[in-house]
Design a protein around this motif. Structure first.
Motif, PDB file in Angstrom:
ATOM      1  N   GLU A  33       0.834  -1.210   0.000  1.00  0.00           N
ATOM      2  CA  GLU A  33       0.000   0.000   0.000  1.00  0.00           C
ATOM      3  C   GLU A  33       0.866   1.257   0.000  1.00  0.00           C
ATOM      4  OE1 GLU A  33      -4.051   1.641   2.072  1.00  0.00           O
ATOM      5  OE2 GLU A  33      -2.591   0.722   3.398  1.00  0.00           O
ATOM      6  N   ILE A  36       2.133   1.798  -3.493  1.00  0.00           N
ATOM      7  CA  ILE A  36       1.076   2.344  -4.345  1.00  0.00           C
ATOM      8  C   ILE A  36       0.892   3.832  -4.068  1.00  0.00           C
ATOM      9  CG2 ILE A  36      -1.401   2.262  -4.845  1.00  0.00           C
ATOM     10  CD1 ILE A  36      -1.274  -0.769  -4.198  1.00  0.00           C
ATOM     11  N   VAL A  41       3.989   1.523  -7.632  1.00  0.00           N
ATOM     12  CA  VAL A  41       3.133   0.505  -8.249  1.00  0.00           C
ATOM     13  C   VAL A  41       1.892   1.214  -8.762  1.00  0.00           C
ATOM     14  CG1 VAL A  41       1.804  -1.603  -7.885  1.00  0.00           C
ATOM     15  CG2 VAL A  41       3.996  -1.304  -6.714  1.00  0.00           C
ATOM     16  N   LYS A  42       1.726   1.228 -10.077  1.00  0.00           N
ATOM     17  CA  LYS A  42       0.635   2.004 -10.678  1.00  0.00           C
ATOM     18  C   LYS A  42      -0.081   1.290 -11.821  1.00  0.00           C
ATOM     19  CE  LYS A  42       3.999   4.585 -13.501  1.00  0.00           C
ATOM     20  NZ  LYS A  42       5.185   3.885 -12.941  1.00  0.00           N
ATOM     21  N   ASP A  43       0.434   0.145 -12.240  1.00  0.00           N
ATOM     22  CA  ASP A  43      -0.202  -0.604 -13.322  1.00  0.00           C
ATOM     23  C   ASP A  43       0.227  -2.066 -13.233  1.00  0.00           C
ATOM     24  OD1 ASP A  43       2.441  -0.623 -14.259  1.00  0.00           O
ATOM     25  OD2 ASP A  43       2.077   1.011 -15.673  1.00  0.00           O
ATOM     26  N   GLU A  44      -0.207  -2.864 -14.194  1.00  0.00           N
ATOM     27  CA  GLU A  44       0.089  -4.302 -14.139  1.00  0.00           C
ATOM     28  C   GLU A  44       1.585  -4.585 -14.201  1.00  0.00           C
ATOM     29  OE1 GLU A  44      -0.832  -8.355 -16.726  1.00  0.00           O
ATOM     30  OE2 GLU A  44      -2.246  -6.671 -16.832  1.00  0.00           O
ATOM     31  N   ALA A  47       3.219  -3.661 -10.930  1.00  0.00           N
ATOM     32  CA  ALA A  47       2.762  -4.606  -9.907  1.00  0.00           C
ATOM     33  C   ALA A  47       3.529  -5.922 -10.031  1.00  0.00           C
ATOM     34  CB  ALA A  47       1.262  -4.853 -10.039  1.00  0.00           C
ATOM     35  N   CYS A 168      -3.420  -5.301  -5.243  1.00  0.00           N
ATOM     36  CA  CYS A 168      -3.273  -4.532  -6.485  1.00  0.00           C
ATOM     37  C   CYS A 168      -4.615  -4.347  -7.194  1.00  0.00           C
ATOM     38  CB  CYS A 168      -2.282  -5.228  -7.416  1.00  0.00           C
ATOM     39  SG  CYS A 168      -0.569  -5.179  -6.850  1.00  0.00           S
ATOM     40  N   SER A 171      -6.543  -1.755  -5.025  1.00  0.00           N
ATOM     41  CA  SER A 171      -5.966  -0.464  -4.652  1.00  0.00           C
ATOM     42  C   SER A 171      -5.203   0.260  -5.747  1.00  0.00           C
ATOM     43  CB  SER A 171      -5.047  -0.652  -3.438  1.00  0.00           C
ATOM     44  OG  SER A 171      -5.758  -1.198  -2.350  1.00  0.00           O
ATOM     45  N   VAL A 172      -4.756  -0.402  -6.816  1.00  0.00           N
ATOM     46  CA  VAL A 172      -4.028   0.328  -7.862  1.00  0.00           C
ATOM     47  C   VAL A 172      -4.942   1.307  -8.607  1.00  0.00           C
ATOM     48  CG1 VAL A 172      -2.719   0.087 -10.005  1.00  0.00           C
ATOM     49  CG2 VAL A 172      -2.159  -1.356  -8.040  1.00  0.00           C
ATOM     50  N   LEU A 174      -6.370  -2.508 -10.398  1.00  0.00           N
ATOM     51  CA  LEU A 174      -6.294  -3.294 -11.619  1.00  0.00           C
ATOM     52  C   LEU A 174      -7.646  -3.967 -11.854  1.00  0.00           C
ATOM     53  CD1 LEU A 174      -2.892  -5.186 -11.166  1.00  0.00           C
ATOM     54  CD2 LEU A 174      -3.275  -3.011 -12.326  1.00  0.00           C
TER      55      LEU A 174
END
Length: 229
Positions: A33, A36, A41-44, A47, A168, A171-172, A174
């Motif tokens: 978390e 993020i 960490v903002k996309d696949e 992640a 992910c 919370s991202v 995805l």
């Protein structure tokens, strides 16, 4: 007869590794978390990179300790169980990480005792532990359920990865398909870690991950958060 035994083991493993197991795993992100929140960490793709890197730390410490705990419980070797339990707890280098493993370990241990699936010799080993982290409780449960060591190791690793992917997805965020694609892509990494964990020598174990420790400490004072770690 052999097929029936394999089916029983598989069902017990699925039960033990299920996200519905009431130990509170869904309330923790293991530092994710904070990553993020900081945009790491903002996309696949990011992640996947984060989880892969996190698994490298698990491969060098948590997984091989869990492997040793499985063997110790099978041999009813209380001294070795205590040795690795204490060292795992001592290696939790932030308050959140320590509280996480102790809370889940306590909950899983209580569940196993409530279900009455462990013999007296296993129960005695657990009763003599001052504190119980998750790897110790998971090994205790796996041996009580007569799950093979190899299957139990894969089950623990998969449950860790699945929880990270769910964080992910939520919370991202995805999408569900992206989350499943991510989880599927990590299967080979899980298998590699399981193999590595079984072959590391004691003096090769290391939980060195300063970046993760810093993120965890930042999460402890993060203003807005959903997860407990």
């Amino acid at each position: 007869m052999l097929r029936e035994k394999q089916n029983t083991e598989l069902l017990r493993l699925l039960h033990l590794a299920s996200p519905s197991l009431p130990i509170g795993a869904y309330t923790y992100s293991q530092g994710l978390e904070a990553a993020i929140e900081m945009g790491e960490v903002k996309d696949e793709a990011s992640a996947h990179a984060w989880i892969t890197e996190s698994l490298s730390v698990i491969a060098d410490f948590e997984a091989p300790i869990f492997w040793r705990l499985l063997q110790a419980f099978s041999n009813r070797d209380e001294q070795t169980v205590t040795y690795w339990t204490e060292r795992f707890i001592a290696a939790r280098d932030t308050n959140e990480f320590r509280a996480e493993t102790i809370q889940m370990g306590y909950s899983l241990n209580k569940l196993v005792l409530d279900l009455k699936i462990a013999d007296e010799s296993l129960q005695k080993i657990m009763a003599d532990q001052v504190e119980i982290p998750l790897p110790t409780a998971f090994a205790f449960a796996a041996v009580a359920l007569e799950i093979s060591h190899e299957a139990a190791l894969l089950g623990l690793l998969f449950s860790i990865v699945e929880n990270q992917v769910l964080v992910c997805v939520k919370s991202v965020p995805l999408g569900q398909v992206s989350g499943q694609r991510l989880l599927l892509s990590l299967h080979p990494k899980i298998e590699d870690i399981a193999h590595r964990a079984q072959n590391l020598l004691d003096d090769e174990l290391s939980n060195w991950a300063p970046g993760l420790s810093i993120l965890s400490m930042q999460h402890e004072i993060q203003y807005s958060r959903i997860y407990r770690s």
